[in-house]
Design a protein around this motif. Structure first.
Motif, PDB file in Angstrom:
ATOM      1  N   VAL A 197       0.847  -1.205   0.000  1.00 35.58           N
ATOM      2  CA  VAL A 197       0.000   0.000   0.000  1.00 35.58           C
ATOM      3  C   VAL A 197       0.875   1.244   0.000  1.00 35.58           C
ATOM      4  N   PRO A 198       0.425   2.326  -0.642  1.00 36.11           N
ATOM      5  CA  PRO A 198       1.216   3.558  -0.665  1.00 36.11           C
ATOM      6  C   PRO A 198       1.028   4.390   0.595  1.00 36.11           C
ATOM      7  N   ILE A 199       2.075   5.080   0.992  1.00 31.85           N
ATOM      8  CA  ILE A 199       2.005   6.079   2.056  1.00 31.85           C
ATOM      9  C   ILE A 199       1.482   7.375   1.453  1.00 31.85           C
ATOM     10  N   VAL A 200       0.574   8.057   2.136  1.00 29.28           N
ATOM     11  CA  VAL A 200       0.016   9.316   1.637  1.00 29.28           C
ATOM     12  C   VAL A 200       0.302  10.432   2.636  1.00 29.28           C
ATOM     13  N   THR A 201       0.315  11.650   2.156  1.00 26.94           N
ATOM     14  CA  THR A 201       0.593  12.780   3.033  1.00 26.94           C
ATOM     15  C   THR A 201      -0.551  12.969   4.029  1.00 26.94           C
ATOM     16  N   LYS A 202      -0.226  13.589   5.138  1.00 29.00           N
ATOM     17  CA  LYS A 202      -1.237  13.863   6.156  1.00 29.00           C
ATOM     18  C   LYS A 202      -2.338  14.735   5.586  1.00 29.00           C
ATOM     19  N   ASP A 203      -1.966  15.708   4.751  1.00 29.10           N
ATOM     20  CA  ASP A 203      -2.958  16.607   4.158  1.00 29.10           C
ATOM     21  C   ASP A 203      -3.938  15.851   3.273  1.00 29.10           C
ATOM     22  N   VAL A 204      -3.408  14.971   2.425  1.00 27.37           N
ATOM     23  CA  VAL A 204      -4.271  14.162   1.556  1.00 27.37           C
ATOM     24  C   VAL A 204      -5.191  13.286   2.400  1.00 27.37           C
ATOM     25  N   CYS A 205      -4.647  12.697   3.434  1.00 28.35           N
ATOM     26  CA  CYS A 205      -5.427  11.823   4.306  1.00 28.35           C
ATOM     27  C   CYS A 205      -6.572  12.589   4.961  1.00 28.35           C
ATOM     28  N   ILE A 206      -6.264  13.737   5.537  1.00 27.73           N
ATOM     29  CA  ILE A 206      -7.284  14.516   6.248  1.00 27.73           C
ATOM     30  C   ILE A 206      -8.366  15.010   5.286  1.00 27.73           C
ATOM     31  N   ARG A 207      -7.942  15.513   4.107  1.00 27.10           N
ATOM     32  CA  ARG A 207      -8.924  16.027   3.143  1.00 27.10           C
ATOM     33  C   ARG A 207      -9.816  14.919   2.586  1.00 27.10           C
ATOM     34  N   SER A 208      -9.342  13.668   2.642  1.00 27.25           N
ATOM     35  CA  SER A 208     -10.153  12.561   2.133  1.00 27.25           C
ATOM     36  C   SER A 208     -11.369  12.298   3.016  1.00 27.25           C
ATOM     37  N   ASN A 209     -11.278  12.648   4.307  1.00 31.88           N
ATOM     38  CA  ASN A 209     -12.392  12.434   5.235  1.00 31.88           C
ATOM     39  C   ASN A 209     -12.166  13.319   6.454  1.00 31.88           C
ATOM     40  N   LEU A 210     -12.592  14.564   6.344  1.00 32.85           N
ATOM     41  CA  LEU A 210     -12.350  15.544   7.402  1.00 32.85           C
ATOM     42  C   LEU A 210     -12.949  15.099   8.732  1.00 32.85           C
ATOM     43  N   GLU A 211     -14.148  14.559   8.675  1.00 36.04           N
ATOM     44  CA  GLU A 211     -14.838  14.181   9.906  1.00 36.04           C
ATOM     45  C   GLU A 211     -14.069  13.107  10.667  1.00 36.04           C
ATOM     46  N   ALA A 212     -13.486  12.164   9.942  1.00 36.70           N
ATOM     47  CA  ALA A 212     -12.821  11.045  10.588  1.00 36.70           C
ATOM     48  C   ALA A 212     -11.393  11.348  10.990  1.00 36.70           C
ATOM     49  N   PHE A 213     -10.651  12.104  10.149  1.00 36.56           N
ATOM     50  CA  PHE A 213      -9.212  12.214  10.331  1.00 36.56           C
ATOM     51  C   PHE A 213      -8.710  13.565  10.858  1.00 36.56           C
TER      52      PHE A 213
END
Length: 427
Positions: free
Chosen positions: A188-204
């Protein structure tokens, strides 16, 4: 806020505390390469992966963990804590099984079971806020290494980079929404924190802390229930390093007991905890390798010399170091980074950048230390690139410098830029 399913990652850059540098992270049998999608692992593929079982009220599997020494297992804090509390479960409530491939197979000589002498939960762990989701398990007896039981390496520097691929391992839920009996793995690829948070603001947004990172695909290939405490690993020059510990993912909207296959997984960054791990496991680790103890007196030592009085090109810096009987600086370990940072702090100008000996001139993308003609990361696997580096932004960035943005992280620049440099002598 959406409910979160814990199943931890811890990223890393560590000292290989619990084992000799020569022996960690090495498979003992030949195995095939993994593909991107999840697949069954073969026995011996991941000999450091550990099954954590609870004894009461019924003996059953609860989490994964990673063997990093003959008595040290790293896992997530929520796996071994009393629910709703920060304190560890009683040691008699848990056991670990090593060398395991089929989860439902009973313990055997090749898959032995070990009781625990202690469980150390990070003192600042917070189940509700996902903070510091890391714990150590100390076995009552030393684990016996063999074909199917080996320790993973702990990195001495961060191995987290955006888009780099790591391997997650576990017996977690499959596409059939049930625990897998066969150990499975996926790249699996590592993703930036920004990408992760923007993918699901409520959860991350509030759950992914500065000590964490995210990884995974959003297509069903990811960690899930039952993978908690297991690792995300990277193979660096033939050795497998524990980069993350699986912490949590988002639950399905239709079933809060199952993970979402369309969201990333959050991981704790192991590199952030190297001091804590060392502090809490030193007494259980033998840092010396038997075959090298007698040679301790011949260990080489480096001394760095920061030259701030003249700005020169990379090749000029190389020659100037030679003219003084030294060589342009190489950095091959965390200890080297600390030494060079100390030398900079004692120099007349503490603001970088400075040339080091790294270059990929004539062999694009394959950096070597020009002073020793050895690949960057040779033997030790040590790298300290800035997260977005090297990027060859100008199309001719073939030399390495440190200190452009403070600290001693590396980045690539054109070799004809004129700037200061650092030499070294090896005693």
């Amino acid at each position: 806020m959406k409910h979160l399913i814990f199943h931890a990652f811890i990223a890393i850059t560590f000292y290989s505390y619990a084992q000799c540098v020569q022996s960690c992270g090495k498979r003992q049998i030949k195995t095939r390469n993994l593909i991107t999608n999840s697949l069954d692992a073969q026995p011996g593929d991941f000999p450091w992966h550990v099954a954590i079982l609870q004894r009461v009220p019924v003996k059953q599997y609860i989490c994964g963990g990673t063997l990093v020494g003959q008595s040290i297992i790293i896992t997530s804090a929520h796996c071994v804590s009393i629910p709703g509390h920060r304190q560890a479960k009683p040691i008699e409530d848990l056991v670990v099984q090593v060398g395991k491939h089929l989860l439902n197979a009973p313990a055997s000589a090749s898959e032995p079971e070990y009781s625990l002498s202690s469980i150390i939960v990070h003192q600042a762990s917070n189940e509700e806020q996902t903070d510091h989701d890391i714990a150590l398990m100390i076995t009552e007896e030393p684990v016996r290494y063999g074909k199917f039981v080996q320790p993973a390496c702990l990195p001495t520097f961060s191995l987290i980079r955006d888009n780099l691929v790591g391997t997650i391992v576990g017996w977690g839920f499959t596409e059939h929404d049930s625990i897998s009996n066969v150990l499975r793995a996926a790249n699996v690829p590592i993703v930036t924190k920004d990408v992760c948070i923007r993918s699901n603001l409520e959860a991350f947004a509030r759950s992914v802390t500065d000590e964490m990172f995210c990884a995974g695909y959003r297509n069903g290939t990811n960690a899930c229930n039952g993978d908690s405490g297991g690792g995300l690993f990277r193979n660096v020059q033939g050795r497998w390093y524990l980069v993350g510990i699986i912490s949590f993912s988002v639950t399905k909207q239709m079933n809060e007991n199952l993970c979402s296959s369309t969201d990333y997984t959050a991981l704790v960054n192991v590199a952030k905890y190297k001091g804590w791990i060392k502090e809490n496991s030193d007494s259980n680790l033998d840092l010396s390798c038997p075959e090298t103890k007698s040679a301790a007196s011949t260990t080489t030592k480096k001394q760095y010399f920061v030259h701030n009085n003249k700005e020169v090109t990379f090749l000029e810096a190389w020659r100037l170091c030679q003219n003084t009987g030294h060589q342009l600086a190489t950095i091959t370990s965390e200890e080297d980074s600390q030494l060079i940072a100390h030398a900079i702090s004692k120099s007349g100008n503490k603001k970088g950048p400075w040339y080091t000996a790294g270059t990929d001139l004539g062999n694009e993308g394959q950096f070597v230390w020009i002073s020793t003609n050895k690949p960057v990361g040779y033997q030790t696997g040590y790298l300290n690139f800035r997260p977005d580096q090297p990027n060859d932004a100008w199309g001719n960035e073939d030399c390495l410098e440190i200190g452009r943005w403070g600290g001693v992280e590396w980045n690539d620049i054109p070799c004809d830029w004129k700037q200061r440099y650092i030499c070294e002598s090896v005693i």
